[in-house]
Motif scaffolding. Structure first.
Motif, short mmCIF file in Angstrom:
data_model
loop_
_atom_site.label_atom_id
_atom_site.label_comp_id
_atom_site.label_asym_id
_atom_site.label_seq_id
_atom_site.Cartn_x
_atom_site.Cartn_y
_atom_site.Cartn_z
N GLY A 153 0.82 -1.21 0.00
CA GLY A 153 0.00 0.00 0.00
C GLY A 153 0.85 1.26 0.00
O GLY A 153 0.50 2.25 -0.65
N ASP A 154 1.98 1.22 0.71
CA ASP A 154 2.90 2.36 0.70
C ASP A 154 3.50 2.57 -0.69
O ASP A 154 3.65 3.71 -1.14
N LYS A 155 3.83 1.47 -1.37
CA LYS A 155 4.38 1.58 -2.73
C LYS A 155 3.34 2.15 -3.69
O LYS A 155 3.67 2.99 -4.54
N VAL A 156 2.09 1.71 -3.56
CA VAL A 156 1.02 2.22 -4.42
C VAL A 156 0.80 3.71 -4.15
O VAL A 156 0.64 4.50 -5.09
N ALA A 157 0.81 4.11 -2.87
CA ALA A 157 0.63 5.52 -2.53
C ALA A 157 1.78 6.36 -3.10
O ALA A 157 1.55 7.46 -3.62
N GLY A 158 3.00 5.85 -3.03
CA GLY A 158 4.14 6.55 -3.61
C GLY A 158 4.02 6.69 -5.12
O GLY A 158 4.35 7.73 -5.70
N TYR A 159 3.51 5.65 -5.77
CA TYR A 159 3.32 5.68 -7.22
C TYR A 159 2.27 6.73 -7.59
O TYR A 159 2.47 7.51 -8.52
N LYS A 160 1.15 6.75 -6.86
CA LYS A 160 0.10 7.73 -7.16
C LYS A 160 0.59 9.15 -6.89
O LYS A 160 0.25 10.08 -7.63
N LEU A 161 1.39 9.32 -5.85
CA LEU A 161 1.96 10.63 -5.57
C LEU A 161 2.89 11.07 -6.70
O LEU A 161 2.87 12.22 -7.13
N CYS A 162 3.69 10.15 -7.19
CA CYS A 162 4.59 10.45 -8.30
C CYS A 162 3.81 10.88 -9.54
O CYS A 162 4.17 11.86 -10.20
N LEU A 163 2.72 10.15 -9.84
CA LEU A 163 1.90 10.52 -11.00
C LEU A 163 1.29 11.91 -10.83
O LEU A 163 1.27 12.71 -11.78
N SER A 164 0.79 12.19 -9.64
CA SER A 164 0.16 13.50 -9.42
C SER A 164 1.19 14.63 -9.48
O SER A 164 0.89 15.72 -9.98
N MET A 165 2.41 14.39 -9.00
CA MET A 165 3.45 15.42 -9.10
C MET A 165 3.84 15.66 -10.55
O MET A 165 4.05 16.81 -10.97
N ASP A 166 3.92 14.58 -11.35
CA ASP A 166 4.23 14.75 -12.77
C ASP A 166 3.13 15.54 -13.48
O ASP A 166 3.40 16.42 -14.30
N LYS A 167 1.88 15.22 -13.14
CA LYS A 167 0.75 15.92 -13.76
C LYS A 167 0.75 17.39 -13.36
O LYS A 167 0.52 18.28 -14.20
N THR A 168 1.02 17.68 -12.10
CA THR A 168 1.06 19.06 -11.62
C THR A 168 2.20 19.83 -12.29
O THR A 168 2.02 20.99 -12.70
N ALA A 169 3.36 19.20 -12.39
CA ALA A 169 4.50 19.87 -13.03
C ALA A 169 4.21 20.13 -14.50
O ALA A 169 4.53 21.22 -15.02
N ALA A 170 3.58 19.19 -15.19
CA ALA A 170 3.26 19.38 -16.61
C ALA A 170 2.26 20.53 -16.77
O ALA A 170 2.40 21.36 -17.68
N HIS A 171 1.28 20.60 -15.89
CA HIS A 171 0.29 21.69 -15.96
C HIS A 171 0.96 23.03 -15.68
O HIS A 171 0.66 24.03 -16.33
N TYR A 172 1.88 23.06 -14.71
CA TYR A 172 2.57 24.31 -14.37
C TYR A 172 3.38 24.81 -15.57
O TYR A 172 3.31 25.99 -15.92
N PHE A 173 4.15 23.92 -16.16
CA PHE A 173 4.99 24.35 -17.29
C PHE A 173 4.14 24.74 -18.49
O PHE A 173 4.48 25.65 -19.24
N LYS A 174 3.00 24.09 -18.66
CA LYS A 174 2.12 24.41 -19.79
C LYS A 174 1.46 25.77 -19.59
O LYS A 174 1.38 26.58 -20.52
N SER A 175 0.98 26.03 -18.36
CA SER A 175 0.27 27.27 -18.12
C SER A 175 1.20 28.47 -17.93
O SER A 175 0.82 29.60 -18.23
N SER A 176 2.41 28.26 -17.46
CA SER A 176 3.32 29.39 -17.22
C SER A 176 4.13 29.75 -18.45
O SER A 176 4.69 30.83 -18.51
N GLY A 177 4.20 28.86 -19.40
CA GLY A 177 4.97 29.13 -20.61
C GLY A 177 6.46 28.93 -20.44
O GLY A 177 7.25 29.23 -21.32
N LYS A 178 6.88 28.42 -19.30
CA LYS A 178 8.30 28.17 -19.07
C LYS A 178 8.73 26.91 -19.80
O LYS A 178 7.92 26.04 -20.12
N ASP A 179 10.04 26.83 -20.04
CA ASP A 179 10.59 25.67 -20.74
C ASP A 179 10.63 24.48 -19.78
O ASP A 179 11.20 24.56 -18.70
N ALA A 180 10.06 23.35 -20.17
CA ALA A 180 10.02 22.16 -19.33
C ALA A 180 11.39 21.50 -19.22
O ALA A 180 11.62 20.71 -18.32
N LYS A 181 12.29 21.83 -20.10
CA LYS A 181 13.62 21.20 -20.06
C LYS A 181 14.49 21.77 -18.94
O LYS A 181 15.52 21.21 -18.62
#
Length: 131
Positions: A47-75
């Motif tokens: 369950g801890d591994k699954v929670a870590g995986y879901k947290l990782c996915l949500s952080m990736d999604k949040t970072a992608a949305h941030y870079f998309k909406s702010s216009g900053k370079d994702a690289k």
């Protein structure tokens, strides 16, 4: 001393002695209880591994949305390892317990060398001479 101070002292002594009376040595858990605890521990770890995986996915999604909406370079972001899916929970197979006959549960006690009410000392019963 006045009566309220005596009552307070008695109450304080009772509160300090109560935890000592509660402490007791518990018996060792049975093999079934140990197996059940191990399985619960494995489920919690998964369950801890699954929670870590879901947290990782949500952080990736949040970072992608941030870079998309702010216009900053994702690289310019720090490279992180990809999220690893832990998969489905697979229970660990427990070691088979031996039957009661093989475990020695029905074995008779050691044959007595002397009657229990004899006058011989323990040393004489074991073969050593009395000094």
């Amino acid at each position: 001393m006045s009566k309220p101070f005596q009552l307070t002292g008695l109450l304080l002594a009772a509160c300090l002695a109560a935890p000592l009376a509660v402490q007791a040595k518990l018996p060792a858990p049975s093999p079934e209880a140990k197996a059940k605890a191990d399985e619960a521990r494995a489920k919690t770890a998964h369950g801890d591994k699954v929670a870590g995986y879901k947290l990782c996915l949500s952080m990736d999604k949040t970072a992608a949305h941030y870079f998309k909406s702010s216009g900053k370079d994702a690289k310019s972001a720090t490279a992180t390892p990809p999220c690893a899916d832990p998969g489905a929970f697979v229970p660990v197979a427990a070691a088979p317990t031996p039957p009661l006959e093989a475990a020695g549960a029905h074995s008779p006690p050691k044959t007595a060398a002397a009657p229990p009410s004899g006058k011989a000392t323990a040393a004489e019963q074991q073969g050593a001479a009395k000094k």
